[in-house]
Design a protein around this motif. Structure first.
Motif, PDB file in Angstrom:
ATOM      1  N   LEU A   3       0.984  -1.235   0.025  1.00 16.10           N
ATOM      2  CA  LEU A   3      -0.064   0.253  -0.092  1.00 16.10           C
ATOM      3  C   LEU A   3       0.604   1.168   0.043  1.00 16.10           C
ATOM      4  N   ARG A   4       0.333   2.170  -0.506  1.00 15.17           N
ATOM      5  CA  ARG A   4       1.208   3.464  -0.648  1.00 15.17           C
ATOM      6  C   ARG A   4       0.602   4.799   0.544  1.00 15.17           C
ATOM      7  N   ILE A   5      -0.235   4.244   1.434  1.00 14.74           N
ATOM      8  CA  ILE A   5      -0.402   4.822   2.774  1.00 14.74           C
ATOM      9  C   ILE A   5       0.352   4.278   3.745  1.00 14.74           C
ATOM     10  N   THR A   6       0.506   5.023   4.828  1.00 17.04           N
ATOM     11  CA  THR A   6       1.105   4.442   6.058  1.00 17.04           C
ATOM     12  C   THR A   6       0.029   4.083   7.197  1.00 17.04           C
ATOM     13  N   LEU A   7      -0.320   3.016   7.442  1.00 14.27           N
ATOM     14  CA  LEU A   7      -1.142   2.695   8.487  1.00 14.27           C
ATOM     15  C   LEU A   7      -0.773   3.027   9.683  1.00 14.27           C
ATOM     16  N   PRO A   8      -1.677   3.560  10.759  1.00 13.98           N
ATOM     17  CA  PRO A   8      -1.177   3.500  12.062  1.00 13.98           C
ATOM     18  C   PRO A   8      -0.583   2.269  12.654  1.00 13.98           C
ATOM     19  N   GLU A   9       0.086   2.449  13.864  1.00  9.96           N
ATOM     20  CA  GLU A   9       0.550   0.950  14.212  1.00  9.96           C
ATOM     21  C   GLU A   9      -0.744   0.311  14.876  1.00  9.96           C
ATOM     22  N   ALA A  56      -8.032  -1.149   4.845  1.00  7.61           N
ATOM     23  CA  ALA A  56      -6.797  -0.793   4.506  1.00  7.61           C
ATOM     24  C   ALA A  56      -6.294  -0.714   3.197  1.00  7.61           C
ATOM     25  N   VAL A  57      -6.960  -1.374   2.349  1.00  7.08           N
ATOM     26  CA  VAL A  57      -6.733  -1.390   0.860  1.00  7.08           C
ATOM     27  C   VAL A  57      -7.783  -0.346   0.266  1.00  7.08           C
ATOM     28  N   GLN A  58      -9.046  -0.060   0.959  1.00  7.46           N
ATOM     29  CA  GLN A  58      -9.958   1.124   0.565  1.00  7.46           C
ATOM     30  C   GLN A  58      -9.582   2.229   0.662  1.00  7.46           C
ATOM     31  N   LEU A  59      -8.888   2.443   1.945  1.00  5.96           N
ATOM     32  CA  LEU A  59      -8.257   3.833   2.326  1.00  5.96           C
ATOM     33  C   LEU A  59      -7.159   4.256   1.362  1.00  5.96           C
ATOM     34  N   ASP A  60      -6.431   3.113   0.854  1.00  7.11           N
ATOM     35  CA  ASP A  60      -5.118   3.520   0.135  1.00  7.11           C
ATOM     36  C   ASP A  60      -5.776   3.773  -1.621  1.00  7.11           C
ATOM     37  N   GLU A  99      -5.385  11.820  -4.524  1.00  4.38           N
ATOM     38  CA  GLU A  99      -4.419  12.451  -5.310  1.00  4.38           C
ATOM     39  C   GLU A  99      -4.604  12.926  -6.738  1.00  4.38           C
ATOM     40  N   VAL A 100      -5.338  11.944  -7.303  1.00  4.55           N
ATOM     41  CA  VAL A 100      -5.700  12.307  -8.956  1.00  4.55           C
ATOM     42  C   VAL A 100      -6.703  13.531  -8.852  1.00  4.55           C
ATOM     43  N   CYS A 101      -7.546  13.275  -8.125  1.00  2.00           N
ATOM     44  CA  CYS A 101      -8.597  14.734  -8.070  1.00  2.00           C
ATOM     45  C   CYS A 101      -8.095  15.965  -7.730  1.00  2.00           C
ATOM     46  N   LYS A 102      -7.041  15.960  -6.884  1.00  2.46           N
ATOM     47  CA  LYS A 102      -6.279  17.227  -6.753  1.00  2.46           C
ATOM     48  C   LYS A 102      -5.451  17.630  -7.855  1.00  2.46           C
TER      49      LYS A 102
END
Length: 304
Positions: A4-10, A32-36, A43-46
């Motif tokens: 995943l390209r996001i960092t998940l909280p511990e 987790a996958v859905q949040l990613d 990112e794309v929309c911005k």
């Protein structure tokens, strides 16, 4: 767990009790996958100046829980027809593996009236999809719905909704006949027609005939775009049809959703009351989707 390209909280992936409801490790992985996916969409929309809002259970989760409703299993966003078309134009370039932007036009046979952003290295296969052995992309997904302008006049609005409902079901019938890999029916007439249906399906695929009722639905759904007599937004590509005053979407605010900040209509309380009634009353519910397969490590390709 797929990369995943996001960092998940511990500890995010650990089983957890939230609001009296036990969220399993499997559902935490799904989240987790859905949040990613949502982070990638953001990112794309911005980058391309595309506006969207979280909606439905995701909006309720952001407002009431600052994240997922504990028993929820998906993420829903909406954007206007204009913004959706902008997203479709950049999708092929913007969403590269493992991300996949899925519509009926990018993945024939998937057949929805909206879009899904999927992770192709994972699997989220609904029970009906297992039974019908569909071949389209069935990675873990988030839903991207279209909100179209609708007339202010009540009689005209009801007529508009009736027309759209008719075309929606015409499109579904077309898909079931020509896109599905099997024909399921207890009706004897349909069973007798199976050989003819398979012949017709061959020619539809060989000639690459599009789902023309779906094209008609899209055209009719956008009928009131930019018109002065359009006072509502509505999402018409699902069975339940709701409309909201357009001014409720004039401004947006950002609210916490797990580790992300998500765009919400400023009048979110009015929207939630319109959709759910007394949304502040806490009642434990059930998961919306019946999934036969959830896998964050293997691609859907290994299951079909």
């Amino acid at each position: 767990m797929t990369d995943l390209r996001i960092t998940l909280p511990e500890g995010f992936l650990n089983e957890e009790v939230r609001s009296g409801y036990t969220v399993s490790e499997e559902i935490k992985g799904l989240w987790a996958v859905q949040l990613d996916l949502l982070n990638k969409l953001d990112e794309v929309c911005k980058e391309y100046d595309i506006e969207y809002f979280v909606m439905f259970g995701t909006l309720l989760g952001a407002v009431r829980h600052k994240g997922f409703i504990p028993w929820d299993d998906d993420i829903d966003v909406v954007c206007t027809r204009d913004n959706f078309e902008k997203l479709c134009k950049v999708a092929k370039e913007a969403f590269t593996e493992p991300y996949f932007f899925q519509t009926e036009y990018t993945d024939k046979g998937s057949h929805t009236f909206y879009a899904k952003l999927r992770n192709s290295n994972t699997a989220a296969i609904l029970k009906p999809e297992v039974e019908s052995q569909y071949k389209y992309n069935q990675g873990i997904f988030i839903d991207i719905f279209i909100i179209d302008e609708a007339p202010s006049d009540e009689t005209e609005l009801q007529n508009h909704l009736a027309v759209l409902k008719k075309e929606m079901y015409n499109s579904i019938r077309f898909a079931r006949l020509f896109d599905a890999h099997r024909v399921y029916s207890r009706h004897k007439v349909v069973e007798l027609m199976k050989p003819l249906i398979y012949v017709m399906r061959f020619f539809v695929k060989a000639l690459n005939i599009p789902n023309f009722p779906l094209k008609k639905f899209d055209r009719l759904a956008a009928k009131y775009r930019g018109r002065s007599d359009a006072g509502y937004y509505g999402h018409f590509g699902i069975a339940e049809k709701y409309v909201y005053p357009k001014e409720w979407f004039d401004e947006k605010v950002y609210l916490d959703f797990e580790m992300l900040k998500v765009p919400c209509p400023k009048e979110y309380e009015k929207i939630l009351e319109s959709r759910y009634g007394n949304w502040k009353e806490f009642v434990i519910g059930t998961q919306e989707h019946i999934m036969s397969v959830i896998d964050t490590d293997k691609s859907y390709r290994e299951y079909i």
